[in-house]
Design an enzyme around this catalytic site. Structure first.
Site, PDB file in Angstrom:
ATOM      1  N   SER A   8     -48.714  -5.089  13.656  1.00 50.32           N
ATOM      2  CA  SER A   8     -48.232  -6.097  14.601  1.00 50.32           C
ATOM      3  C   SER A   8     -46.867  -6.609  14.170  1.00 50.32           C
ATOM      4  O   SER A   8     -46.722  -7.204  13.097  1.00 50.32           O
ATOM      5  CB  SER A   8     -49.214  -7.263  14.685  1.00 50.32           C
ATOM      6  OG  SER A   8     -48.655  -8.312  15.436  1.00 50.32           O
ATOM      7  N   HIS A  33     -47.779  -2.595  17.582  1.00 51.42           N
ATOM      8  CA  HIS A  33     -48.462  -3.604  18.393  1.00 51.42           C
ATOM      9  C   HIS A  33     -47.527  -4.780  18.623  1.00 51.42           C
ATOM     10  O   HIS A  33     -46.954  -5.330  17.677  1.00 51.42           O
ATOM     11  CB  HIS A  33     -49.728  -4.072  17.663  1.00 51.42           C
ATOM     12  CG  HIS A  33     -50.580  -5.007  18.451  1.00 51.42           C
ATOM     13  ND1 HIS A  33     -51.483  -4.573  19.398  1.00 51.42           N
ATOM     14  CD2 HIS A  33     -50.677  -6.359  18.427  1.00 51.42           C
ATOM     15  CE1 HIS A  33     -52.105  -5.620  19.925  1.00 51.42           C
ATOM     16  NE2 HIS A  33     -51.631  -6.717  19.345  1.00 51.42           N
ATOM     17  N   ASP A  35     -47.243  -8.538  20.269  1.00 49.35           N
ATOM     18  CA  ASP A  35     -47.975  -9.705  20.752  1.00 49.35           C
ATOM     19  C   ASP A  35     -47.058 -10.583  21.593  1.00 49.35           C
ATOM     20  O   ASP A  35     -46.165 -11.252  21.061  1.00 49.35           O
ATOM     21  CB  ASP A  35     -48.517 -10.512  19.572  1.00 49.35           C
ATOM     22  CG  ASP A  35     -49.663  -9.809  18.869  1.00 49.35           C
ATOM     23  OD1 ASP A  35     -50.657  -9.514  19.542  1.00 49.35           O
ATOM     24  OD2 ASP A  35     -49.555  -9.545  17.662  1.00 49.35           O
ATOM     25  N   MET A  37     -46.578 -13.809  23.822  1.00 50.02           N
ATOM     26  CA  MET A  37     -47.206 -15.123  24.027  1.00 50.02           C
ATOM     27  C   MET A  37     -46.267 -16.004  24.841  1.00 50.02           C
ATOM     28  O   MET A  37     -45.045 -15.958  24.655  1.00 50.02           O
ATOM     29  CB  MET A  37     -47.502 -15.791  22.684  1.00 50.02           C
ATOM     30  CG  MET A  37     -48.288 -14.929  21.723  1.00 50.02           C
ATOM     31  SD  MET A  37     -48.657 -15.814  20.186  1.00 50.02           S
ATOM     32  CE  MET A  37     -49.122 -14.441  19.124  1.00 50.02           C
ATOM     33  N   HIS A  66     -49.773  -6.428  23.955  1.00 52.47           N
ATOM     34  CA  HIS A  66     -50.904  -7.355  24.090  1.00 52.47           C
ATOM     35  C   HIS A  66     -50.388  -8.623  24.754  1.00 52.47           C
ATOM     36  O   HIS A  66     -49.661  -9.411  24.140  1.00 52.47           O
ATOM     37  CB  HIS A  66     -51.466  -7.646  22.692  1.00 52.47           C
ATOM     38  CG  HIS A  66     -52.588  -8.622  22.670  1.00 52.47           C
ATOM     39  ND1 HIS A  66     -53.046  -9.204  21.498  1.00 52.47           N
ATOM     40  CD2 HIS A  66     -53.365  -9.149  23.658  1.00 52.47           C
ATOM     41  CE1 HIS A  66     -54.032 -10.026  21.760  1.00 52.47           C
ATOM     42  NE2 HIS A  66     -54.245 -10.013  23.071  1.00 52.47           N
ATOM     43  N   MET A  68     -50.752 -12.094  25.837  1.00 60.34           N
ATOM     44  CA  MET A  68     -51.470 -13.368  25.707  1.00 60.34           C
ATOM     45  C   MET A  68     -50.740 -14.385  26.565  1.00 60.34           C
ATOM     46  O   MET A  68     -50.110 -15.325  26.066  1.00 60.34           O
ATOM     47  CB  MET A  68     -51.527 -13.787  24.236  1.00 60.34           C
ATOM     48  CG  MET A  68     -52.489 -12.962  23.416  1.00 60.34           C
ATOM     49  SD  MET A  68     -52.508 -13.397  21.661  1.00 60.34           S
ATOM     50  CE  MET A  68     -51.273 -12.240  21.062  1.00 60.34           C
ATOM     51  N   MET A 137     -60.638  -9.740  19.922  1.00 57.89           N
ATOM     52  CA  MET A 137     -59.914 -10.641  19.015  1.00 57.89           C
ATOM     53  C   MET A 137     -60.860 -11.075  17.891  1.00 57.89           C
ATOM     54  O   MET A 137     -61.928 -11.619  18.163  1.00 57.89           O
ATOM     55  CB  MET A 137     -59.392 -11.859  19.772  1.00 57.89           C
ATOM     56  CG  MET A 137     -58.264 -11.567  20.741  1.00 57.89           C
ATOM     57  SD  MET A 137     -56.809 -10.842  19.950  1.00 57.89           S
ATOM     58  CE  MET A 137     -56.339 -12.150  18.796  1.00 57.89           C
ATOM     59  N   ASP A 175     -58.188  -7.076  16.356  1.00 58.12           N
ATOM     60  CA  ASP A 175     -56.909  -7.735  16.092  1.00 58.12           C
ATOM     61  C   ASP A 175     -57.169  -9.098  15.474  1.00 58.12           C
ATOM     62  O   ASP A 175     -57.759  -9.971  16.104  1.00 58.12           O
ATOM     63  CB  ASP A 175     -56.146  -7.871  17.413  1.00 58.12           C
ATOM     64  CG  ASP A 175     -54.783  -8.526  17.259  1.00 58.12           C
ATOM     65  OD1 ASP A 175     -54.417  -8.929  16.146  1.00 58.12           O
ATOM     66  OD2 ASP A 175     -54.079  -8.631  18.280  1.00 58.12           O
TER      67      ASP A 175
END
Length: 214
Positions: A8, A33, A35, A37, A66, A68, A137, A175
């Site tokens: 990540s 990966h 993330d 957000m 991913h 979020m 998660m 994750d």
């Protein structure tokens, strides 16, 4: 299937972002990966499609995005255009999850459904046949460096059994708090994709950290 290790970038040195992407690839990472957000679905704000595009140009391995974020269906095209190879959205953020997963696949990406530690596996059961990835998660989403939540292993086992029962093609991704020890436990429960941030980028030997998760 052999394990997929997806470091990540959230835990990388962002001042050396391109170099960190390439270093992870050179160390044996299978995917990167990312993330994303938005400050609403989770408190932090990270990055958007432009950063995905930078990572895509830096490496030759798949980019695992991913989301979020709230209302992820509004952003799918932008992330696909930026180079995402897979896009996972949260069941908690998608009132029309089935349609959202269909759209991800229409855009040519692998489609993933993610569940938080407090969300029951029934949230993904109705769409399991549409999923390429089920992202469990193993910490509460939002920050790196958290401690693995042991109870999430039961979700991995439950989903793994349901995938086998249906002969579905989905792979289970974990994750949060992943290291050699928790990764092995998750693998034994049925996971095959391992997201590791701090464990890889916080180490002095990326290759050794990644190898320990294989």
């Amino acid at each position: 299937m052999s394990s997929v290790v997806a470091p990540s970038l959230l835990a990388s040195d962002w001042g050396r972002f391109r170099d960190e992407c390439k270093a992870a690839e050179d160390a044996g990472a299978d995917w990167l990966h990312m993330d994303v957000m938005d400050g609403h679905f989770v408190p932090p704000i990270t990055f958007g499609p432009d950063v995905i595009a930078v990572a895509k140009k830096a490496v030759n391995i798949p980019i695992d995005v991913h989301l979020m974020i709230e209302s992820p269906e509004r952003q799918l095209q932008a992330f696909a255009d930026a180079g995402a190879d897979s896009i996972s959205v949260h069941t908690e953020a998608c009132p029309n999850l089935h349609r959202t997963l269909q759209e991800i696949k229409r855009l040519g990406c692998k489609a993933g459904a993610a569940i938080n530690p407090g969300t029951p596996v029934t949230a993904v059961e109705a769409v399991l046949d549409l999923c390429d990835i089920v992202l469990v998660m193993t910490v509460n989403p939002g920050w790196g460096g958290q401690t693995f939540i042991d109870s999430t292993l039961g979700k991995v086992t439950e989903i793994s059994k349901e995938i086998a029962r249906r002969s579905a093609g989905a792979l289970i991704e974990v994750d949060g708090g992943i290291n050699a020890e928790t990764g092995k436990r998750a693998r034994d429960a049925g996971a095959s994709i391992f997201v590791a941030g701090t464990y890889v980028f916080g180490s002095t030997d990326y290759a050794a950290a990644i190898k320990s998760l294989k």
